[in-house]
Design an enzyme around this catalytic site. Sequence first.
Site, mmCIF file in Angstrom:
data_model
loop_
_atom_site.group_PDB
_atom_site.id
_atom_site.type_symbol
_atom_site.label_atom_id
_atom_site.label_comp_id
_atom_site.label_asym_id
_atom_site.label_seq_id
_atom_site.Cartn_x
_atom_site.Cartn_y
_atom_site.Cartn_z
ATOM 1 N N ARG A 55 0.871 -1.174 0.000
ATOM 2 C CA ARG A 55 0.000 0.000 0.000
ATOM 3 C C ARG A 55 0.911 1.229 0.000
ATOM 4 O O ARG A 55 2.121 1.132 0.049
ATOM 5 C CB ARG A 55 -0.974 0.025 1.176
ATOM 6 C CG ARG A 55 -0.530 -0.579 2.522
ATOM 7 C CD ARG A 55 0.622 0.055 3.184
ATOM 8 N NE ARG A 55 0.463 1.497 3.310
ATOM 9 C CZ ARG A 55 1.476 2.309 3.523
ATOM 10 N NH1 ARG A 55 2.709 1.852 3.599
ATOM 11 N NH2 ARG A 55 1.276 3.605 3.651
ATOM 12 N N GLY A 56 0.261 2.390 -0.140
ATOM 13 C CA GLY A 56 1.039 3.617 -0.294
ATOM 14 C C GLY A 56 0.988 4.016 -1.757
ATOM 15 O O GLY A 56 1.362 3.219 -2.630
ATOM 16 N N ALA A 57 0.531 5.221 -2.051
ATOM 17 C CA ALA A 57 0.263 5.592 -3.439
ATOM 18 C C ALA A 57 1.390 5.249 -4.412
ATOM 19 O O ALA A 57 1.172 4.553 -5.410
ATOM 20 C CB ALA A 57 -0.108 7.076 -3.496
ATOM 21 N N ARG A 95 -7.730 -0.490 -6.491
ATOM 22 C CA ARG A 95 -8.071 0.545 -5.491
ATOM 23 C C ARG A 95 -8.348 1.844 -6.257
ATOM 24 O O ARG A 95 -7.745 2.096 -7.294
ATOM 25 C CB ARG A 95 -6.951 0.758 -4.457
ATOM 26 C CG ARG A 95 -6.798 -0.362 -3.447
ATOM 27 C CD ARG A 95 -5.756 -0.029 -2.376
ATOM 28 N NE ARG A 95 -6.273 0.878 -1.333
ATOM 29 C CZ ARG A 95 -5.534 1.393 -0.353
ATOM 30 N NH1 ARG A 95 -4.231 1.119 -0.311
ATOM 31 N NH2 ARG A 95 -6.064 2.189 0.563
ATOM 32 N N GLN A 202 -1.315 2.341 10.053
ATOM 33 C CA GLN A 202 -0.078 2.470 9.283
ATOM 34 C C GLN A 202 1.010 3.176 10.102
ATOM 35 O O GLN A 202 2.205 2.907 9.937
ATOM 36 C CB GLN A 202 -0.310 3.272 7.984
ATOM 37 C CG GLN A 202 -1.108 2.574 6.906
ATOM 38 C CD GLN A 202 -2.600 2.859 6.997
ATOM 39 O OE1 GLN A 202 -3.132 3.141 8.077
ATOM 40 N NE2 GLN A 202 -3.293 2.773 5.866
ATOM 41 N N ASP A 243 -2.454 10.926 -1.865
ATOM 42 C CA ASP A 243 -2.888 9.897 -2.806
ATOM 43 C C ASP A 243 -3.381 10.506 -4.103
ATOM 44 O O ASP A 243 -3.408 9.821 -5.140
ATOM 45 C CB ASP A 243 -3.977 9.030 -2.172
ATOM 46 C CG ASP A 243 -3.406 8.192 -1.047
ATOM 47 O OD1 ASP A 243 -3.225 8.734 0.060
ATOM 48 O OD2 ASP A 243 -3.086 7.008 -1.290
ATOM 49 N N ASN A 253 -5.729 12.355 1.086
ATOM 50 C CA ASN A 253 -4.743 11.577 1.824
ATOM 51 C C ASN A 253 -5.459 10.784 2.894
ATOM 52 O O ASN A 253 -6.676 10.874 3.063
ATOM 53 C CB ASN A 253 -3.677 12.503 2.432
ATOM 54 C CG ASN A 253 -2.445 11.727 2.885
ATOM 55 O OD1 ASN A 253 -1.875 10.951 2.139
ATOM 56 N ND2 ASN A 253 -2.069 11.919 4.139
ATOM 57 N N LYS A 254 -4.676 9.983 3.649
ATOM 58 C CA LYS A 254 -5.256 9.115 4.671
ATOM 59 C C LYS A 254 -6.256 9.850 5.565
ATOM 60 O O LYS A 254 -6.003 10.991 5.976
ATOM 61 C CB LYS A 254 -4.121 8.524 5.511
ATOM 62 C CG LYS A 254 -4.518 7.517 6.539
ATOM 63 C CD LYS A 254 -5.372 6.392 5.995
ATOM 64 C CE LYS A 254 -4.772 5.778 4.759
ATOM 65 N NZ LYS A 254 -5.692 4.917 4.002
HETATM 66 C C1 LIG Z 1 3.587 7.932 0.219
HETATM 67 S S1 LIG Z 1 2.178 6.983 0.553
HETATM 68 C C2 LIG Z 1 0.901 8.068 0.195
HETATM 69 C C3 LIG Z 1 -0.369 7.743 0.981
HETATM 70 O O1 LIG Z 1 -0.855 6.379 0.803
HETATM 71 C C4 LIG Z 1 -1.391 5.927 2.084
HETATM 72 O O2 LIG Z 1 -2.631 5.289 1.963
HETATM 73 P P1 LIG Z 1 -2.741 3.670 2.104
HETATM 74 O O3 LIG Z 1 -1.871 3.246 3.264
HETATM 75 O O4 LIG Z 1 -4.234 3.438 2.357
HETATM 76 O O5 LIG Z 1 -2.302 3.132 0.774
HETATM 77 C C5 LIG Z 1 -1.533 7.197 2.865
HETATM 78 O O6 LIG Z 1 -2.677 7.938 2.463
HETATM 79 C C6 LIG Z 1 -0.251 7.894 2.469
HETATM 80 O O7 LIG Z 1 -0.168 9.204 2.885
#
Ligand SMILES: CSC[C@H]1O[C@H](OP(=O)(O)O)[C@H](O)[C@@H]1O
Length: 351
Positions: A55-57, A95, A202, A243, A253-254
């Site tokens: 995960r992570g954009a 996603r 996270q 994101d 974002n999150k």
């Molecule tokens: C550099 S990661 C960007 C962004 O992605 C994360 O979401 P997820 O853990 O649900 O994929 C989070 O919003 C991060 O800030």
Amino acid sequence: MAKSSSGQAIGTVAMRWHGDRLELLDQRLLPAEEHWLVADGAATVAQCITDMVVRGAPAIGISAAYGVALAAHHAGTADWRGEVDRAIRMLAESRPTAVNLFWALDKMQQVVSHCGTQDEAISRLGQAAVRLHEEDLAANLAMADYGLEVIGTEKPVSVLTHCNTGALATGGYGTALGVVRRLHEQQLLKRVYADETRPWLQGSRLTAWELVRDQIPVTLNADGAAAAIMAAGKVAWVLVGADRITANGDVANKIGTYNLAVLARHHRIGFMVVAPSSTVDMSLESGQDIPIEQREGTEVREIRGVPLAPVDVDVFNPVFDVTPAALIDAIVTEKGVVRNPEITGMKALFT
Ligand SMILES: CSC[C@H]1O[C@H](OP(=O)(O)O)[C@H](O)[C@@H]1O
């Protein structure tokens, strides 16, 4: 492990590319267990994205690119192009919010459209995915320098972070956490306060794991403690990832990021978004156009099967929110910094 364009093995703390398979560290099990899954096809990569194994954009985009390369590698010769096209469509469904996914798939679509044979597609898609991975890592390093410039080098600072934006979420160094790493390297970091980031945690499970592992001073805090930390004057900046960033500078974002932006403005604390240009979506005018992912209620009602709420209670679980540009002091990309995005939007850097 496959070789990068410089001949170095390409891999990070979260993913390892071998040409015919992609190994992914299962981030659902951290910090308790470091378990690697092997993805030997696009369908497995897509499922790993949906299930948040990875995960992570930026990391979502990179792993999807490797998934397209795997589709070519394992396709039957008769209809290899159709199989690659179907793989791209399947990965696009994994996603909805991180635009890096669609940006990466579009890059890979462009590559395959110029391939005449399956062998050519296998070679060029593999090279393209590695290049996209290397470019993200280079972007991380450039953003770390820009972020340091914005914060300044007069004296060490403490910062607050949300979610995970480190090596686990990117090509290997981090976006907001890349700025943290640069501050630490330059002896300009006093401490990181890391929001645990309910419901998926996270922050407590991933960011704390990364920073403890790298011996970077970190204090884990409940999300609800962020206001008290700011009120006590403990931090000078809030650093977050993104994101999707729209043309007017709004940022998805999150979930919980918007809360922090309001708090930071109230306490006159800097609010910085750090994200590569693959996160900028100039096709959307404002944040109200961003698709926000809703995930299962069990992610809030329980942790690893242990109930935290009545099993039948209704749950509202959007996993992203939108922070308006007016609450953001700087958006740091590898192309440069947009200060006070409310005034110029992103067109100053992205036409
Ligand atoms: C550099 S990661 C960007 C962004 O992605 C994360 O979401 P997820 O853990 O649900 O994929 C989070 O919003 C991060 O800030």
